[in-house]
Design a protein around this motif. Structure first.
Motif, PDB file in Angstrom:
ATOM      1  N   ARG A   1       0.110 -11.856   7.317  1.00  0.00           N
ATOM      2  CA  ARG A   1      -1.234 -12.438   7.464  1.00  0.00           C
ATOM      3  C   ARG A   1      -2.277 -11.634   6.674  1.00  0.00           C
ATOM      4  O   ARG A   1      -3.136 -12.211   6.005  1.00  0.00           O
ATOM      5  CB  ARG A   1      -1.605 -12.487   8.949  1.00  0.00           C
ATOM      6  N   LEU A   2      -2.199 -10.316   6.756  1.00  0.00           N
ATOM      7  CA  LEU A   2      -3.157  -9.480   6.021  1.00  0.00           C
ATOM      8  C   LEU A   2      -3.022  -9.688   4.517  1.00  0.00           C
ATOM      9  O   LEU A   2      -4.019  -9.710   3.790  1.00  0.00           O
ATOM     10  CB  LEU A   2      -2.931  -8.003   6.365  1.00  0.00           C
TER      11      LEU A   2
ATOM     12  N   GLN B   1      -1.324  -4.418  -0.964  1.00  0.00           N
ATOM     13  CA  GLN B   1      -0.334  -3.667  -0.185  1.00  0.00           C
ATOM     14  C   GLN B   1      -0.827  -2.260   0.123  1.00  0.00           C
ATOM     15  O   GLN B   1      -0.597  -1.736   1.211  1.00  0.00           O
ATOM     16  CB  GLN B   1       0.996  -3.620  -0.937  1.00  0.00           C
ATOM     17  N   ARG B   2      -1.493  -1.631  -0.818  1.00  0.00           N
ATOM     18  CA  ARG B   2      -2.022  -0.280  -0.589  1.00  0.00           C
ATOM     19  C   ARG B   2      -3.046  -0.291   0.539  1.00  0.00           C
ATOM     20  O   ARG B   2      -3.071   0.600   1.391  1.00  0.00           O
ATOM     21  CB  ARG B   2      -2.655   0.261  -1.872  1.00  0.00           C
TER      22      ARG B   2
ATOM     23  N   SER C   1       3.694   3.572   5.080  1.00  0.00           N
ATOM     24  CA  SER C   1       3.874   3.712   3.632  1.00  0.00           C
ATOM     25  C   SER C   1       3.764   2.344   2.945  1.00  0.00           C
ATOM     26  O   SER C   1       4.032   1.304   3.551  1.00  0.00           O
ATOM     27  CB  SER C   1       5.231   4.329   3.324  1.00  0.00           C
ATOM     28  N   GLN C   2       3.392   2.370   1.662  1.00  0.00           N
ATOM     29  CA  GLN C   2       3.303   1.130   0.904  1.00  0.00           C
ATOM     30  C   GLN C   2       4.686   0.515   0.743  1.00  0.00           C
ATOM     31  O   GLN C   2       4.833  -0.716   0.717  1.00  0.00           O
ATOM     32  CB  GLN C   2       2.656   1.389  -0.466  1.00  0.00           C
ATOM     33  N   ALA C   3       5.712   1.361   0.646  1.00  0.00           N
ATOM     34  CA  ALA C   3       7.077   0.849   0.532  1.00  0.00           C
ATOM     35  C   ALA C   3       7.462   0.043   1.774  1.00  0.00           C
ATOM     36  O   ALA C   3       8.131  -0.987   1.681  1.00  0.00           O
ATOM     37  CB  ALA C   3       8.050   2.004   0.323  1.00  0.00           C
TER      38      ALA C   3
END
Length: 337
Positions: free
Chosen positions: A25-26, A34-35, A44-46
């Motif tokens: 949703r975000l 993503q960051r 984490s971004q991963a």
């Protein structure tokens, strides 16, 4: 009847679905990078990337986010935007009486999937809901030197005080942290007694830590007796509580009173509390509230209006109250409850 192992497995699955839906949703609805999502959810971004991929594999994302049964992302998003809260999770509960247990279990599932970060964690050990969370939280490895610090002295009966200490120990053990207890009354009879308690070097050292919290699990309640507490039972008297309500108190955060706008209320009762101050709470890196129920509606509204929560886990009825109190347009899921 499901076995305890099956219940835990289902709980972890529900927490993972909730997290996948939230990240999707975000990213797809609120157009966050993503960051930005990683920073907002403290992961984490991963991991954000993996959750987005899993959401697509599960069929949550097509041309829109497909919301799993029992989740309320529109309502959560409305509360986040209306009050400036980073993250809101709305839980459907089976009854008003079961709210502390069910919210505590959901919180434990959430923090098992999204581990608590930070080296100094403040804990409201007398909260029934947070004691359930501490009991149900799965163990995780702590990174470096960590501590779980009680943010308020003892309240209520000796039995409650014992349960509070056990909850602090459990949470610390689950997080691979050291427990830091505040073994003193949370409410004292007069200002002279407060000065005497504050002179104790162990108490002073613990209270000093509360100004440097990375995370604070905040206890929120009405400006009245509540939960397992009784008037005058190592707590405020009925007359004292009536006086702060007459002065405009809408609720309390760790026995520090706020008005309906969430602004600190200067009362003589502040001089009787041994615990975190609102100034210290304001400086905490992340403030987490896990609470709900009709008796807490006014207090939670004040809490959000005052900007005292970064993450909220609450029940559906309370969430609808918060949405209405914010003056938001009505939004409900397409299915009926």
């Amino acid at each position: 009847m499901a076995s305890p192992i099956e219940d835990r497995r289902n709980g972890r699955r529900a927490a993972q679905l909730r997290l996948m839906s939230q990240v999707a949703r975000l990213y797809h609805v609120r157009n966050l990078r993503q960051r930005e999502i990683a920073e907002l959810l403290q992961m984490s971004q991963a991991r954000v990337s993996r959750l987005l991929a899993q959401a697509q594999e599960q069929g949550f994302v097509r041309t829109a986010v497909i919301v799993p049964e029992g989740l309320h992302p529109d309502l959560e998003g409305a509360i986040e935007l209306a009050y400036g809260v980073n993250e809101v999770h709305v839980v459907e509960v089976t009854s008003e009486e079961s709210i502390p247990v069910e919210l505590g279990i959901v919180a434990a599932q959430y923090f098992s999937e999204s581990p608590i970060e930070g080296s100094l964690i403040g804990f409201t050990s007398w909260s029934t809901t947070l004691r359930v969370m501490a009991r149900e939280l799965e163990s995780s490895r702590g990174g470096g030197r960590r501590a779980v610090v009680e943010m308020l002295g003892d309240l209520g009966s000796p039995e409650l005080q014992h349960e509070a200490a056990r909850a602090t120990q459990r949470l610390a053990t689950s997080l691979g942290a050291e427990p830091v207890f505040l073994r003193t009354p949370g409410v004292v009879p007069d200002r002279d007694r407060q000065r005497s308690v504050l002179a104790d070097p162990y108490v002073a050292r613990t209270l000093d830590l509360l100004g440097s919290l990375d995370v604070a699990f905040v206890g929120v309640g009405p400006a009245d007796t509540h939960g397992p507490l009784l008037a005058g039972d190592n707590f405020f008297s009925a007359e004292q509580l009536a006086s702060v309500r007459a002065a405009g108190a809408a609720g309390q955060l760790l026995q520090r009173f706020v008005n309906s706008s969430g602004e600190p209320l200067d009362t003589p009762l502040d001089d009787l509390v041994i615990g975190i101050t609102l100034a210290q709470l304001r400086s905490a890196g992340r403030r987490i509230v896990v609470a709900g129920g009709q008796t807490k509606h006014a207090a939670l509204t004040a809490c959000l209006r005052g900007g005292w929560a970064d993450l909220l886990i609450t029940d559906l009825t309370t969430a609808r109250h918060l949405d209405a109190a914010a003056g938001s347009s009505a939004h409900v899921n397409s299915r009926t409850d």
